[in-house]
Design an enzyme around this catalytic site. Structure first.
Site, mmCIF file in Angstrom:
data_model
loop_
_atom_site.group_PDB
_atom_site.id
_atom_site.type_symbol
_atom_site.label_atom_id
_atom_site.label_comp_id
_atom_site.label_asym_id
_atom_site.label_seq_id
_atom_site.Cartn_x
_atom_site.Cartn_y
_atom_site.Cartn_z
ATOM 1 N N ASN A 12 -53.922 -42.119 -18.900
ATOM 2 C CA ASN A 12 -55.221 -42.932 -18.895
ATOM 3 C C ASN A 12 -56.276 -41.998 -18.045
ATOM 4 O OD1 ASN A 12 -57.420 -44.851 -18.222
ATOM 5 N ND2 ASN A 12 -56.314 -45.751 -16.877
ATOM 6 N N LYS A 14 -59.260 -42.317 -17.442
ATOM 7 C CA LYS A 14 -60.289 -43.065 -16.524
ATOM 8 C C LYS A 14 -61.544 -42.398 -16.960
ATOM 9 C CE LYS A 14 -56.681 -44.413 -13.669
ATOM 10 N NZ LYS A 14 -56.353 -45.096 -12.297
ATOM 11 N N HIS A 98 -57.254 -53.698 -17.535
ATOM 12 C CA HIS A 98 -56.925 -52.792 -16.581
ATOM 13 C C HIS A 98 -57.485 -53.294 -15.237
ATOM 14 C CE1 HIS A 98 -56.668 -49.074 -13.771
ATOM 15 N NE2 HIS A 98 -55.782 -48.715 -14.645
ATOM 16 N N GLU A 100 -58.572 -51.891 -12.757
ATOM 17 C CA GLU A 100 -60.028 -51.523 -12.298
ATOM 18 C C GLU A 100 -61.165 -52.278 -12.999
ATOM 19 O OE1 GLU A 100 -59.221 -47.566 -13.144
ATOM 20 O OE2 GLU A 100 -57.908 -47.254 -11.421
ATOM 21 N N GLU A 170 -48.712 -52.852 -13.830
ATOM 22 C CA GLU A 170 -49.144 -51.886 -12.841
ATOM 23 C C GLU A 170 -49.702 -52.731 -11.589
ATOM 24 O OE1 GLU A 170 -51.213 -48.274 -14.927
ATOM 25 O OE2 GLU A 170 -52.721 -49.879 -14.792
ATOM 26 N N GLY A 176 -53.477 -45.235 -8.082
ATOM 27 C CA GLY A 176 -54.375 -44.453 -7.517
ATOM 28 C C GLY A 176 -54.125 -44.305 -5.884
ATOM 29 N N SER A 216 -49.295 -44.727 -9.698
ATOM 30 C CA SER A 216 -48.879 -43.424 -9.035
ATOM 31 C C SER A 216 -47.723 -42.889 -9.790
ATOM 32 C CB SER A 216 -48.717 -43.554 -7.594
ATOM 33 O OG SER A 216 -50.177 -44.042 -6.919
HETATM 34 P P1 PGA Z 1 -52.497 -43.714 -11.328
HETATM 35 O O1 PGA Z 1 -53.345 -44.686 -12.176
HETATM 36 O O2 PGA Z 1 -51.354 -42.993 -11.987
HETATM 37 O O3 PGA Z 1 -53.617 -42.981 -10.744
HETATM 38 O O4 PGA Z 1 -52.004 -44.516 -9.970
HETATM 39 C C1 PGA Z 1 -52.592 -45.591 -13.144
HETATM 40 C C2 PGA Z 1 -53.256 -46.589 -13.999
HETATM 41 O O5 PGA Z 1 -54.344 -46.943 -13.409
HETATM 42 O O6 PGA Z 1 -53.393 -46.702 -15.092
#
Ligand code: PGA
Length: 261
Positions: A12, A14, A98, A100, A170, A176, A216
């Protein structure tokens, strides 16, 4: 071509990736690809580079998806992108819900459900993201949270359709942040999710379902996570922007997968 039961490693990106950056990253991925063998790689770049990435990965085993879609096919919905448009750009997958988007853009379980159904109607495999916040985990509400997200998000999805749906657990507190769920914490929730799918759709669809872990994920933790029986792949954010790290994760998942079988 890797089989559908191989580890699925989704990147992803982003809101990262101008055209030159996307070209460089895909070139690095394609250089490393012949040495990998086995894992399925899926790229989820921003809309603006989808068509270019589709062209670059054409004829390889790397797959493509969008990061979101709108639930109508077309119309007066300024700024939105529909399932048919994603198909047109070369996508076969799409992220839905997601955290976010839930946090910053008003995504709710109700809109997630509309998007899941729109994706299925367009022939896209939705990757439905679910997971609890730190407060919910501390309050012992992890199962209640993912149950509610599953129930609402997959409302109306039939047993015939559920095989097209991928789930991504997640935990919001692990995205993140550098903070990863322990393999045991992740496995507990993955097993719970598979159990819920079995109750709702039967054992067959539940055992075939792909449940990704995200939050992460990096080369150093992917082996131990993937060793857990109900973890079928990863949704990788930050580390997917670095081809070495992305392949490190895929290689560790493959190593764990061989030992699991
Ligand atoms: P990250 O993000 O690996 O940077 O923690 C995972 C995600 O948001 O899909």
């Amino acid at each position: 071509m890797p089989s559908p039961k191989c580890p699925l490693i989704a990147g992803n990106w982003k809101m990262h990736g101008t055209l030159p950056e996307a070209r460089d990253l895909v070139a690095a991925i394609l250089r490393a690809l012949p040495g990998l063998g086995g894992a399925r790689l899926l790229l989820l770049p921003p809309f603006t580079v989808l068509a270019e990435v589709a062209k670059l990965i054409g004829g390889t085993s790397v797959e493509l998806g969008g990061q979101d879609l709108f639930w109508e096919d077309k119309g007066a919905f300024t700024g939105e992108i529909s399932g048919p448009m994603l198909r047109d750009a070369g996508c076969r997958y799409v992220l839905v819900g997601h955290s976010e988007r839930r946090q910053h853009l008003g995504e709710t379980d109700a809109t997630v459900n509309l998007k899941v159904r729109a994706a299925l109607k367009s022939g896209l495999k939705p990757i439905v993201c679910i997971g609890e916040t730190l407060e919910e985990r501390r309050a012992g509400k992890v199962s209640a949270k993912v149950d509610a997200q599953l129930e609402e998000g997959l409302r109306g999805v039939t047993a015939g359709e559920v095989g097209q749906v991928i789930l991504a657990y997640e935990p919001v507190w692990a995205i993140g942040t550098g903070e990863t769920a322990t393999p045991a914490q992740a496995a507990e929730v993955h097993t719970h999710i598979r159990g819920r799918l079995a109750e709702n759709y039967g054992n067959g669809p539940a055992s075939c379902a792909i449940i990704l872990y995200g939050g992460s994920v990096k080369p150093a933790n992917s082996y131990a996570l993937f060793k857990e029986k109900d973890i079928d792949g990863f949704l990788v954010g930050g580390a997917s922007l670095d081809a070495d790290a992305f392949f490190g994760i895929a290689r560790e998942a493959l190593r764990a997968d061989r030992e699991k079988k």
